[in-house]
Design an enzyme around this catalytic site. Sequence first.
Site, PDB file in Angstrom:
ATOM      1  N   SER A 165       0.840  -1.197   0.000  1.00  0.00           N
ATOM      2  CA  SER A 165       0.000   0.000   0.000  1.00  0.00           C
ATOM      3  C   SER A 165       0.872   1.243   0.000  1.00  0.00           C
ATOM      4  O   SER A 165       2.071   1.194   0.335  1.00  0.00           O
ATOM      5  CB  SER A 165      -0.890  -0.016   1.242  1.00  0.00           C
ATOM      6  OG  SER A 165      -1.533   1.226   1.443  1.00  0.00           O
ATOM      7  N   TYR A 178      -2.882  -0.100  10.350  1.00  0.00           N
ATOM      8  CA  TYR A 178      -2.869  -0.496   8.947  1.00  0.00           C
ATOM      9  C   TYR A 178      -1.594  -0.017   8.262  1.00  0.00           C
ATOM     10  O   TYR A 178      -0.975  -0.752   7.482  1.00  0.00           O
ATOM     11  CB  TYR A 178      -4.100   0.076   8.242  1.00  0.00           C
ATOM     12  CG  TYR A 178      -4.252  -0.365   6.806  1.00  0.00           C
ATOM     13  CD1 TYR A 178      -4.577  -1.682   6.495  1.00  0.00           C
ATOM     14  CD2 TYR A 178      -4.085   0.540   5.763  1.00  0.00           C
ATOM     15  CE1 TYR A 178      -4.722  -2.087   5.172  1.00  0.00           C
ATOM     16  CE2 TYR A 178      -4.238   0.147   4.443  1.00  0.00           C
ATOM     17  CZ  TYR A 178      -4.551  -1.167   4.151  1.00  0.00           C
ATOM     18  OH  TYR A 178      -4.695  -1.568   2.844  1.00  0.00           O
TER      19      TYR A 178
END
Length: 282
Positions: A165, A178
């Site tokens: 990501s 996250y």
Amino acid sequence: MNLSIKPDLTGKVAVITGGAGVLCKEFAKALALCGAKVAILNRTLSKAETVAEEIKAMGGEAAAVQVDVTDSASVKAAHEAVLSIYGKCDILINGAGGNNPRATTEKEYFDLGDIEADTKSFFDLDEEGVQTVLNLNFMGTLLPTQAFAQDMVGREGCTILNVSSMNAYTPLTKIPAYSGAKAAISNFTQWLAVHFSKVGIRVNGIAPGFFSTDQNKALLWNEDGSPTARTGKILAATPMGRFGSPEELLGALLFLVDEKSSGFVTGIVIPVDGGFSAYSGV
């Protein structure tokens, strides 16, 4: 689905965790169109079955398998199921992941008085929620890799693709667990690439920029469908000025899984982000 590049993956067995997700179901369809036999692994079996049926309707070959990627027994059972259906795995895509509201702060910046105020700050992050995010993303990549990479050892043309990501480059506000988990994925991708380099397994990753999916819908769009302030910031920091579409990840995917195209490529994570990771903000 029209593919601009179409490597021949005939006879290959591809396993995709989180295979019913917005991005990974597109991966599954692309691999099937290239001739791979695709195992759709997903926590909710019915969703995996839907994707498998869509692939079959396209003329591809696919099977749905239930799995909880955070549970080693479940992963082992899924591995055995894939072996019984298709045989040994050639391509593993670790796509399962996600965030949890209990691991998210309400504000971007901590202010004096937030502890006393009715605000979910860093100090209010839920331990179990944070652990859930870390387990889903990191352990949810490690455990399937332990199971399916055993099929690949000593065989030619095998590859692992992890989904990282933009958070791995620079942590986004509000989502510390996250961000940390995805940074771990990028680091783990490099580690695995070195570790398996002598036994014929290439390991790479894709780091998607911003795509509007079910997982981040609440962060990006208000209930009336208008963009949130966070969406405005994202698009302002993305030189191309828009969200990506899932199809725009397929070129990087097919390049990395094709031995003929990327046989000397291992240990990299490719950003597909509209320039987000290159932009300093000024």
